[in-house]
Write a protein that holds these residues in place. Structure first.
Motif, short mmCIF file in Angstrom:
data_model
loop_
_atom_site.label_atom_id
_atom_site.label_comp_id
_atom_site.label_asym_id
_atom_site.label_seq_id
_atom_site.Cartn_x
_atom_site.Cartn_y
_atom_site.Cartn_z
N PRO A 99 0.83 -1.21 0.00
CA PRO A 99 0.00 0.00 0.00
C PRO A 99 0.86 1.26 0.00
CG PRO A 99 0.01 -1.05 2.17
CD PRO A 99 0.84 -1.91 1.27
N ASN A 100 0.23 2.40 -0.35
CA ASN A 100 0.95 3.68 -0.36
C ASN A 100 1.57 3.94 1.01
OD1 ASN A 100 0.07 4.24 -2.98
ND2 ASN A 100 -1.88 5.01 -2.19
N THR A 101 2.82 4.34 0.99
CA THR A 101 3.50 4.50 2.28
C THR A 101 4.55 5.59 2.22
OG1 THR A 101 4.49 3.22 4.07
CG2 THR A 101 5.32 2.78 1.90
N ILE A 102 4.86 6.14 3.39
CA ILE A 102 5.93 7.13 3.51
C ILE A 102 6.95 6.54 4.47
CG2 ILE A 102 6.53 9.47 4.22
CD1 ILE A 102 3.56 10.16 3.45
N SER B 8 -0.62 16.64 -3.11
CA SER B 8 -1.74 16.50 -4.05
C SER B 8 -2.69 15.39 -3.62
CB SER B 8 -1.23 16.20 -5.46
OG SER B 8 -0.37 17.22 -5.89
N PHE B 9 -2.12 14.31 -3.09
CA PHE B 9 -2.91 13.17 -2.61
C PHE B 9 -3.87 13.62 -1.49
CE2 PHE B 9 -3.02 9.67 0.62
CZ PHE B 9 -3.72 8.72 -0.11
N TYR B 10 -3.35 14.40 -0.55
CA TYR B 10 -4.18 14.82 0.59
C TYR B 10 -5.04 16.05 0.30
CZ TYR B 10 -2.07 11.51 3.82
OH TYR B 10 -1.69 10.36 4.46
N ARG B 11 -4.52 16.95 -0.54
CA ARG B 11 -5.20 18.25 -0.69
C ARG B 11 -5.99 18.39 -1.98
NH1 ARG B 11 -5.52 20.73 4.20
NH2 ARG B 11 -3.53 20.74 5.29
N ARG B 12 -5.68 17.55 -2.98
CA ARG B 12 -6.36 17.73 -4.28
C ARG B 12 -6.94 16.42 -4.84
NH1 ARG B 12 -2.22 21.42 -4.09
NH2 ARG B 12 -0.64 19.98 -4.83
N GLY B 13 -7.05 15.41 -3.97
CA GLY B 13 -7.67 14.16 -4.39
C GLY B 13 -6.91 13.37 -5.45
N GLU C 291 4.03 7.91 13.44
CA GLU C 291 3.13 6.77 13.63
C GLU C 291 3.40 5.77 12.50
OE1 GLU C 291 -0.92 7.87 13.02
OE2 GLU C 291 -1.65 5.82 13.34
N ASN C 292 3.71 4.53 12.85
CA ASN C 292 3.97 3.52 11.82
C ASN C 292 2.66 3.12 11.17
OD1 ASN C 292 6.80 2.72 11.69
ND2 ASN C 292 6.54 2.17 13.83
N ASN C 293 2.47 3.56 9.94
CA ASN C 293 1.24 3.21 9.26
C ASN C 293 1.39 3.50 7.77
OD1 ASN C 293 -1.35 2.33 8.93
ND2 ASN C 293 -2.21 3.69 10.49
N THR C 294 0.54 2.87 6.99
CA THR C 294 0.45 3.23 5.58
C THR C 294 -0.43 4.47 5.48
OG1 THR C 294 -1.36 1.68 5.46
CG2 THR C 294 0.77 0.88 4.72
N ILE C 295 -0.44 5.13 4.32
CA ILE C 295 -1.22 6.37 4.25
C ILE C 295 -2.59 6.14 3.61
CG2 ILE C 295 0.80 7.88 4.30
CD1 ILE C 295 0.39 8.32 1.25
N ASP C 296 -3.52 7.01 4.01
CA ASP C 296 -4.90 6.89 3.56
C ASP C 296 -5.43 8.30 3.33
OD1 ASP C 296 -7.34 4.66 3.87
OD2 ASP C 296 -7.97 6.75 4.11
N ALA C 297 -6.23 8.48 2.28
CA ALA C 297 -6.75 9.81 1.96
C ALA C 297 -7.54 10.41 3.12
CB ALA C 297 -7.60 9.75 0.71
N LYS C 298 -8.00 9.56 4.05
CA LYS C 298 -8.80 10.06 5.17
C LYS C 298 -7.93 10.55 6.36
CE LYS C 298 -11.98 6.45 5.23
NZ LYS C 298 -11.68 5.59 4.19
N PRO D 126 -4.16 15.63 7.19
CA PRO D 126 -2.92 16.03 6.48
C PRO D 126 -1.90 16.67 7.41
CG PRO D 126 -4.88 17.04 5.48
CD PRO D 126 -5.34 16.34 6.70
N LEU D 127 -2.31 17.05 8.61
CA LEU D 127 -1.35 17.61 9.57
C LEU D 127 -0.92 16.57 10.60
CD1 LEU D 127 -2.79 21.22 9.92
CD2 LEU D 127 -0.85 20.44 8.55
N SER D 128 -1.19 15.30 10.30
CA SER D 128 -0.65 14.20 11.13
C SER D 128 -0.53 12.96 10.24
CB SER D 128 -1.59 13.94 12.31
OG SER D 128 -1.05 12.93 13.13
N VAL D 129 0.39 13.03 9.30
CA VAL D 129 0.54 11.97 8.29
C VAL D 129 1.53 10.92 8.80
CG1 VAL D 129 1.39 11.49 5.96
CG2 VAL D 129 -0.06 13.49 6.37
N PRO D 130 1.13 9.65 8.81
CA PRO D 130 2.01 8.61 9.35
C PRO D 130 3.21 8.27 8.45
CG PRO D 130 0.01 7.63 8.47
CD PRO D 130 -0.15 9.11 8.34
#
Ligand SMILES: [Zn+2]
Length: 306
Positions: free
Chosen positions: A7-10, A43-48, A249-256, A259-263
């Motif tokens: 999954p999408n991850t940072i 763009s993922f978080y702010r512009r879909g 936070e160890n996690n994959t990212i999700d559009a939900k 955006p000011l607490s991205v894992p």
């Protein structure tokens, strides 16, 4: 061939000491993911904007090793990254408190903590040193460092972070996005309102002046949600015009996500199999880690007494 199971991850790194390991990890990631930039994450978080099987890489703190070890590798493999630095440390060639105590005698440090800090937690001796320090305000941490230096005749270390010239070169490369990481790396939640506000806003405004450019991204020092930062810090960042801020936070990212607490998944060591297992585990990694590591630092952090 892209692995559609990831999954999408940072992914977050700090100082890097081993060039061969770093290159191996980056090649592994590039083989399994679409490597995307900080702007793609925005763009993922702010512009879909849709991301698939994507990975963004971040480095916290601005240690010299980024310029010396990582930068040549990401240039060679054309991998975009973002880094989170303190403009104060850069301009004054100073070290963060955790850089300054690298190599210090832990027993001596504990001894100084026990004489400097009056109200000790009852089971203080069982606390990992890192947890003890991270439960303190920055002012006390430095008090302990100065006392250690005085008692052991230890001089202040030369600056370990990247210089202004190096940051400018990275900024102009088009491969490295630079964000803020406070001025002095306090655990923000331990500080009063005024200090938290100044640490965050001055790091952003000073970095804007230094780079002559917009600063849209931020990473929380230490970065554990609710423990190292909270709604107060999120509000300060929102008002300062920050688009994306990263936690640890160890996690994959999700559009939900907020955006000011991205894992972000932290990686500091391990072979390819270990790293892929960690990334594959995603949000299931933290409970797994607690089974593996005895005396988890975070457990002691919730028990603040200092
Ligand atoms: Zn940091």
């Amino acid at each position: 061939m892209l692995n559609k199971f990831f999954p999408n991850t940072i992914i977050n790194f700090h100082a890097v000491y081993d060039k061969a390991w770093m290159e191996k990890v980056l090649i592994l990631l590039k083989k399994n993911y679409n490597m995307v930039s900080a702007i793609d994450i925005e763009s993922f978080y702010r512009r879909g904007y849709k991301l698939k099987n994507s990975c963004h890489i971040t480095f916290d703190d601005g240690d010299q090793s980024f310029y010396k070890i990582v930068y040549p590798i990401i240039k060679k493999h054309k991998i975009p990254v973002s880094i989170y630095v303190s403009p104060l440390m850069t301009m004054e060639k100073k070290n963060f408190w955790f850089q300054e105590i690298l190599g210090y005698d832990n027993k001596k440090l504990r001894e100084i903590i026990s004489t400097t800090i009056k109200d000790q937690p009852k089971n203080y001796s069982s606390y990992p040193l890192g947890a003890l320090l991270k439960n303190m305000q920055l002012e006390f941490i430095w008090k302990i460092i100065y006392e250690y230096q005085k008692e052991t005749s230890t001089p202040m270390k030369p600056g370990m972070n990247m210089t202004y010239e190096q940051l400018l070169e990275l900024h102009r490369s088009g491969l490295v996005e630079i964000g803020a990481h406070t001025q002095n790396h306090p655990i923000l939640k331990n500080e009063n309102d005024k200090t938290a506000f100044i640490e965050i806003t001055e790091s952003i405004s000073q970095l804007r002046i230094m780079l002559q450019s917009e600063v849209k991204y931020f990473a929380y020092p230490n970065g554990v949600p609710h423990l190292d930062f909270g709604q107060r810090e999120i509000n300060i960042l929102k008002n300062a015009g920050i688009y994306i801020s990263y936690s640890t936070e160890n996690n994959t990212i999700d559009a939900k996500d907020d955006p000011l607490s991205v894992p972000r998944n932290g990686i500091s060591k391990g072979n390819n199999a270990f790293i892929m297992a960690k990334l594959f585990a995603g949000r299931r990694w933290d409970p797994f880690k607690k089974l593996l590591i005895k005396g988890d630092e975070i457990k002691y952090r919730y028990n603040k007494c200092l």
